[in-house]
Scaffold this motif. Structure first.
Motif, PDB file in Angstrom:
ATOM      1  N   GLN A  36       0.829  -1.199   0.000  1.00 25.20           N
ATOM      2  CA  GLN A  36       0.000   0.000   0.000  1.00 25.20           C
ATOM      3  C   GLN A  36       0.862   1.246   0.000  1.00 25.20           C
ATOM      4  OE1 GLN A  36      -3.151  -0.008   2.862  1.00 25.20           O
ATOM      5  NE2 GLN A  36      -3.415   2.198   2.787  1.00 25.20           N
ATOM      6  N   SER A  37       1.935   1.235   0.783  1.00 24.28           N
ATOM      7  CA  SER A  37       2.816   2.403   0.813  1.00 24.28           C
ATOM      8  C   SER A  37       3.490   2.624  -0.536  1.00 24.28           C
ATOM      9  CB  SER A  37       3.876   2.231   1.900  1.00 24.28           C
ATOM     10  OG  SER A  37       3.271   2.131   3.176  1.00 24.28           O
ATOM     11  N   PRO A  74      -4.899  -0.153  -3.454  1.00 22.22           N
ATOM     12  CA  PRO A  74      -5.685   1.084  -3.350  1.00 22.22           C
ATOM     13  C   PRO A  74      -5.396   1.795  -2.033  1.00 22.22           C
ATOM     14  CG  PRO A  74      -7.054  -0.731  -4.115  1.00 22.22           C
ATOM     15  CD  PRO A  74      -5.745  -1.332  -3.727  1.00 22.22           C
ATOM     16  N   SER A  75      -5.295   3.109  -2.085  1.00 22.03           N
ATOM     17  CA  SER A  75      -4.967   3.887  -0.892  1.00 22.03           C
ATOM     18  C   SER A  75      -6.074   3.858   0.144  1.00 22.03           C
ATOM     19  CB  SER A  75      -4.672   5.342  -1.288  1.00 22.03           C
ATOM     20  OG  SER A  75      -5.807   5.896  -1.941  1.00 22.03           O
TER      21      SER A  75
END
Length: 645
Positions: A275-276, A281-282
């Motif tokens: 994610q980072s 998806p954020s």
């Protein structure tokens, strides 16, 4: 279990442990909470700082990698513009004869060799013709092979300067990055692409930079391509694995055999890192990291995860490259920056335990200084409850509130002892029953009318007997007689109202109401006769004369109460029943065979008592009364030893 729960209930604890726990909690709890809060804040601050440092370092290294790529691309452009390279490529393009081309080839080979020798990080330099065939290469194995399928050739063939993906060479099996630029004809009227220059940068050039970082910081550094595949890492176990599982579309777009020389791409399954890196998806929440204190990482440019190989918690700083859609990740084990704080936490915990031990000792000493006097007070109170005034005193060991309480208790004991002594004296004077009535305020000034039986007893010939004794002997004689008679009266509930010289006045029915006062009075009189017979036997054995007495019993209404003034009161009974009892006692002198006489009201109360035999003596005139009194004598008694319930 219930027993242990009851023991753990603070309400059942003694004062000493309660006080010790309270003092310990009051001293250690704030200190522990403050220390824990400060440690958490310190860790959060240190961790945020470390994240920021890793981000800055990652950005710096990413800039160096970008510069390496730009420099290499510039070298490729210079090589493509070199006259020897251009002339040879142009000769091949226009189809010059082999002899002319060979001379130009020698110059081009030398030009490429010079570039390669001055840049050891270049694995190879290639000159490809318009169809992708290798014309010149610093690696002889490349010559004559077609690389038309490679993306770096196709992009350069379209006229674009290009930096390839991380690629494992199909010829050498060696990983690297290809930089390609087109070789363009210098004909101003017809500028066309006549070849392609490709430079393969060694993977070691990147690994050397990453390994230097990992050795300095004890962590690791790696590159991740746009698909989330680790293309360079200081730990080779990470190579060519995806950070998160690839989608079917990504798997179809990647040929792992061509790009990486492997059959499949496995996943490391690190969603937090993914994610980072922007691979997920954020909006997807980050999983809780497994850090020592569970502090979540900053949302941008960094991450926290647990290494799938070492198993240790790591934090990472992330920076993108500008020359390729790759991201550089620099990691560091949490233990590196947490260990100083852990050491601080251990020292703080040791300090808390040390302070706790000192506070515990002080609390126990303080609790003992408070509880010890209270224990002595409690023990003295128990002695006081048992009436042991001599052992109910408390030693005063301090001058604080507890000492004042002990002094007050001692004064109270002295007061109670004096009061008890007064009550004993008072009880001897008025009888315990009357004493209690007086103390409770149940006896009114002026008295109240009650139904009573009055017993009047007197010794025969007492005046003659007194003349033969000195006063001390008379007192001893009366005390012995009165004691014996009082003991005989007591079981029947009689109240000894007064001692008048040798006479005894006993009342049944006051101050404590009793059932059947007539029967009790007659029974008490018979008991007095029996007790007098035993006393006479003792006196005869001592050579002393026998005692003879008469008893008169009268039943009727009388006034019982406190008689006198507010300053001087006595409890007594007044009424005709008292006078009649005294006259009946005197009448016993006229009936020597009947020492116990009673009026008709008393006899009437014995009608349900067949064990007492009565004899009527008829109406008798008594002194002080105009009307005769019906007199009865107690003739005999059976089972008189049974006391009333």
């Amino acid at each position: 279990m219930n027993r242990w729960l009851r023991r753990l209930n603070p309400a059942r604890w003694k004062i000493a442990p309660k006080l010790s726990v309270a003092l310990l909690a009051a001293s250690l709890l704030p200190m522990s909470l403050t220390a824990f809060y400060n440690l958490r804040q310190s860790l959060a601050t240190v961790k945020a700082t470390e994240y920021h440092n890793l981000e800055l370092l990652a950005d710096s290294v990413a800039a160096r990698l970008d510069q390496l790529a730009i420099d290499t691309l510039r070298v490729a452009i210079q090589v493509a513009n070199d006259d020897d390279i251009w002339q040879f490529a142009n000769a091949i393009s226009i189809g010059k004869n082999q002899k002319e081309s060979q001379a130009l080839r020698t110059n081009a080979v030398q030009a490429i060799a010079n570039v390669r020798s001055s840049n050891p990080d270049y694995f190879s330099l290639l000159l490809l013709d318009r169809q992708g065939k290798c014309l010149i290469s610093t690696n002889p194995n490349n010559i004559g092979k077609s690389y038309a399928f490679r993306d770096y050739f196709q992009e350069a063939r379209r006229g674009q300067n290009y930096i390839s993906e991380w690629t494992v060479g199909s010829t050498t099996g060696h990983p690297g990055i290809f930089f390609s630029v087109p070789v363009v004809s210098k004909n101003s009227r017809n500028r066309k692409i006549i070849g392609v220059i490709a430079i393969k940068l060694r993977a070691e050039a990147v690994w050397r930079l990453l390994n230097g970082l990992s050795k300095k910081r004890g962590g690791s550094a790696f590159l991740v391509d746009h698909s989330g595949i680790v293309i360079a890492h200081t730990d080779r176990r990470w190579l060519y694995r995806s950070i998160v599982p690839l989608s079917p579309q990504q798997l179809r777009a990647i040929d792992p055999k061509i790009q990486f020389g492997i059959s499949r791409i496995d996943s490391l399954n690190l969603p937090a890192l993914g994610q980072s890196l922007g691979l997920l998806p954020s909006t997807k929440p980050l999983p809780t990291p497994n850090g020592p204190l569970g502090i979540s990482p900053l949302p941008l440019g960094n991450s926290a995860y647990r290494s799938p190989f070492s198993g240790q918690a790591e934090i990472a700083g992330i920076a993108p490259l500008s020359t390729r859609p790759w991201k550089l990740v620099i990691t560091e084990p949490e233990a590196i920056f947490v260990s100083p704080l852990n050491a601080l936490a251990q020292r703080t915990a040791a300090s808390v335990f040390l302070v706790g031990a000192i506070v515990t000792l002080c609390a126990l000493a303080l609790a003992r200084s408070i509880v010890r006097p209270l224990y002595l007070l409690n023990r003295a109170a128990q002695e006081l409850r048992l009436g042991r005034f001599s052992t109910a005193q408390v030693e005063i060991v301090s001058h604080d509130e507890v000492g004042i309480l002990a002094d007050t208790f001692n004064r109270m004991v002295l007061g109670l002892q004096a009061r008890e002594r007064e009550l004993n004296i008072f009880g001897r004077l008025v009888s315990p029953a009357v004493r209690e009535k007086l103390l409770e305020g149940d006896v009114e000034l002026g008295g109240q009318t009650c139904w009573v039986s009055v017993l009047f007893s007197d010794i025969r010939g007492f005046s003659t007997l007194s003349e033969q004794l000195d006063p001390q002997d008379v007192v001893a004689f009366l005390n012995e007689y009165m004691t014996a008679m009082t003991e005989a009266i007591a079981p029947w509930g009689g109240y000894v109202n007064n001692f008048i010289g040798d006479a005894i006045v006993v009342v049944f029915g006051v101050p404590v109401p009793v059932p059947d006062p007539e029967w009790r009075a007659v029974s008490a009189a018979l008991a007095m006769r029996d007790r007098l017979n035993r006393l006479n036997a003792e006196r005869q054995s001592r050579g002393e004369p026998s005692i003879q007495s008469g008893i008169g019993i009268s039943t009727g209404h009388a006034v019982a109460g406190q008689i006198g003034s507010p300053d001087r009161l006595i409890y007594t009974v007044i009424g005709d029943a008292v006078n009649v009892a005294a006259r009946l006692e005197s009448l016993t002198k006229d009936f020597p065979d009947h020492p116990i006489l009673m009026n008709d009201r008393t006899a009437l109360g014995l009608r349900d008592r067949p064990e007492i035999s009565l004899k009527s003596l008829g109406p008798q005139h008594v002194k002080g009364r105009s009307e005769p009194v019906e007199v009865y004598a107690a003739k005999s008694i059976e089972a008189i030893a049974t006391h009333p319930a």
